[in-house]
Design a protein around this motif. Structure first.
Motif, PDB file in Angstrom:
ATOM      1  N   ALA A 113      -9.869  -2.619  -9.914  1.00 13.27           N
ATOM      2  CA  ALA A 113      -8.778  -2.146 -10.044  1.00 13.27           C
ATOM      3  C   ALA A 113      -8.358  -0.713 -11.274  1.00 13.27           C
ATOM      4  O   ALA A 113      -7.779  -0.011 -11.078  1.00 13.27           O
ATOM      5  CB  ALA A 113      -7.891  -2.744  -9.744  1.00 13.27           C
ATOM      6  N   LEU A 114      -8.258  -1.972 -12.130  1.00 10.45           N
ATOM      7  CA  LEU A 114      -8.108  -1.309 -13.480  1.00 10.45           C
ATOM      8  C   LEU A 114      -8.877  -0.378 -13.636  1.00 10.45           C
ATOM      9  O   LEU A 114      -8.853   1.300 -14.012  1.00 10.45           O
ATOM     10  CB  LEU A 114      -8.101  -2.056 -14.587  1.00 10.45           C
ATOM     11  N   ILE A 128      -4.613  -4.659 -21.197  1.00 12.43           N
ATOM     12  CA  ILE A 128      -3.611  -3.587 -20.068  1.00 12.43           C
ATOM     13  C   ILE A 128      -3.417  -3.752 -19.118  1.00 12.43           C
ATOM     14  O   ILE A 128      -4.648  -4.364 -18.494  1.00 12.43           O
ATOM     15  CB  ILE A 128      -3.805  -2.568 -20.806  1.00 12.43           C
ATOM     16  N   PHE A 129      -2.773  -4.131 -18.053  1.00 10.24           N
ATOM     17  CA  PHE A 129      -2.569  -4.238 -17.213  1.00 10.24           C
ATOM     18  C   PHE A 129      -3.034  -5.515 -16.374  1.00 10.24           C
ATOM     19  O   PHE A 129      -3.703  -5.034 -15.552  1.00 10.24           O
ATOM     20  CB  PHE A 129      -3.108  -2.940 -16.181  1.00 10.24           C
ATOM     21  N   PRO A 130      -1.947  -6.127 -17.284  1.00  4.59           N
ATOM     22  CA  PRO A 130      -2.981  -8.008 -16.734  1.00  4.59           C
ATOM     23  C   PRO A 130      -3.011  -8.117 -15.297  1.00  4.59           C
ATOM     24  O   PRO A 130      -3.807  -9.185 -14.456  1.00  4.59           O
ATOM     25  CB  PRO A 130      -2.122  -8.192 -17.416  1.00  4.59           C
ATOM     26  N   GLU A 131      -2.193  -7.311 -14.663  1.00  4.77           N
ATOM     27  CA  GLU A 131      -1.910  -7.526 -13.016  1.00  4.77           C
ATOM     28  C   GLU A 131      -2.609  -7.226 -11.908  1.00  4.77           C
ATOM     29  O   GLU A 131      -3.213  -7.022 -10.861  1.00  4.77           O
ATOM     30  CB  GLU A 131      -0.744  -7.457 -12.521  1.00  4.77           C
ATOM     31  N   LEU A 132      -4.041  -6.609 -13.443  1.00  5.18           N
ATOM     32  CA  LEU A 132      -5.215  -5.198 -11.911  1.00  5.18           C
ATOM     33  C   LEU A 132      -6.633  -6.466 -12.080  1.00  5.18           C
ATOM     34  O   LEU A 132      -6.571  -6.884 -13.366  1.00  5.18           O
ATOM     35  CB  LEU A 132      -4.819  -4.434 -12.613  1.00  5.18           C
ATOM     36  N   THR A 189       2.231   0.978 -25.671  1.00  5.45           N
ATOM     37  CA  THR A 189       2.668   0.775 -23.870  1.00  5.45           C
ATOM     38  C   THR A 189       1.292   0.418 -23.046  1.00  5.45           C
ATOM     39  O   THR A 189      -0.043   1.067 -23.877  1.00  5.45           O
ATOM     40  CB  THR A 189       3.525   1.840 -23.482  1.00  5.45           C
ATOM     41  N   ASP A 190       1.286  -0.208 -21.692  1.00  6.53           N
ATOM     42  CA  ASP A 190      -0.156  -0.234 -21.340  1.00  6.53           C
ATOM     43  C   ASP A 190      -0.614   1.259 -20.401  1.00  6.53           C
ATOM     44  O   ASP A 190      -1.647   1.762 -20.724  1.00  6.53           O
ATOM     45  CB  ASP A 190       0.060  -0.889 -20.175  1.00  6.53           C
ATOM     46  N   ASP A 191       0.775   2.130 -20.350  1.00  6.64           N
ATOM     47  CA  ASP A 191       0.037   3.902 -19.653  1.00  6.64           C
ATOM     48  C   ASP A 191      -0.428   4.343 -21.081  1.00  6.64           C
ATOM     49  O   ASP A 191      -0.702   5.544 -20.823  1.00  6.64           O
ATOM     50  CB  ASP A 191       2.074   4.299 -19.375  1.00  6.64           C
TER      51      ASP A 191
END
Length: 280
Positions: free
Chosen positions: A168-169, A160-164, A91-93
């Protein structure tokens, strides 16, 4: 032994480690997301898109060991014979927290209060996409040899977290680092412990030996995680891979065309078998 203790003047050591890491990452196409070298081990988070993790680690550890021995005037082993701890996070987290664990390891060990104070090699503070240059150590490599005079290492953003976006990441990672540091501070206060500090750390000798004792002869699970469902998915994935491998091996032994599953290493490298492409 504390063979990578940064000492009072860590510049020489950090340049050497950075040079070896950058050279081998470029050679084997390894994407480095974070790396921090403690006095007696290191944490390096990578993506291995081409299936070259084994030779990457072998060459990196061999080069670092030979160079460190040459610098210290010793001839014994540098790395222990323990099994490597290579983990894959689903998972990304969990992937983000792996980066946090790597970068805050000196704080967790009670060496410095804040991760940025660690004088050894660390990518803390590097932004994703940032490139740094390391020079060839003239005390180890022959100027007339094949090693480049300078090498560069670019910190690659993990997938990970492609929306950021990258900034932001990075901000999310730094906030998670600060929160982890504060958790460790609270734990240290509860236990009445103090941090070693940079001054004492500078006096640490490479011949010192760690005081903690590693727990042995215990169960070491192949899969572990907070989510039982995720663990079961990973177990199923491994079993499916083993079935595909067994079927391909049976075809090969029967003299028929066979394609082994992605991740097959030894037969691909030494027997030249066909291997399926790695999933994106």
């Amino acid at each position: 032994m504390m063979l990578f203790a940064p000492g009072a003047n860590p510049t020489d050591l950090t340049n050497f480690i950075g040079y070896c890491l950058a050279h081998n990452a470029e050679r084997y196409g390894i994407q480095v997301h974070a790396s921090l070298w403690m006095s007696d081990h290191h944490h390096t988070d990578v993506t291995d898109p081409d299936g070259h993790l084994v030779p990457f680690k072998q060459q990196l550890h061999s080069l670092v060991a030979r160079g460190r021995n040459a610098r210290l005037g010793r001839f014994d082993s540098v790395w222990s014979g323990d099994d490597p701890c290579d983990t894959r996070r689903p998972t990304d987290d969990e992937s983000l927290m792996d980066l946090v664990y790597s970068l805050t390891n000196p704080v967790k060990a009670g060496l410095v209060k804040w991760s940025w104070q660690w004088p050894g090699f660390s990518t803390l503070g590097w932004r994703f996409g940032e490139t740094r240059i390391f020079e060839r150590p003239d005390w180890f490599f022959d100027k007339a040899g094949g090693m480049p005079e300078k090498v560069s290492l670019t910190l690659v953003r993990p997938a990970i977290f492609p929306e950021l976006d990258d900034d932001a990441l990075y901000a999310k990672l730094m906030e998670a680092v600060r929160e982890r540091e504060r958790e460790i501070h609270r734990s240290m206060r509860r236990r009445g412990r103090k941090f070693m500090g940079v001054r004492k750390l500078a006096r640490q000798r490479w011949s010192d030996v760690a005081q903690s004792v590693e727990e042995r002869f215990t169960v070491a699970p192949k899969h572990a995680g907070s989510s039982k469902r995720r663990v079961l998915v990973e177990i199923g994935r491994d079993r499916e891979w083993e079935r595909q491998y067994a079927a391909a091996r049976a075809l090969m032994l029967a003299g028929k065309p066979a394609v082994f599953p992605a991740g097959t290493y030894w037969l691909r490298r030494f027997a030249g078998v066909a291997v399926a492409a790695q999933a994106p």
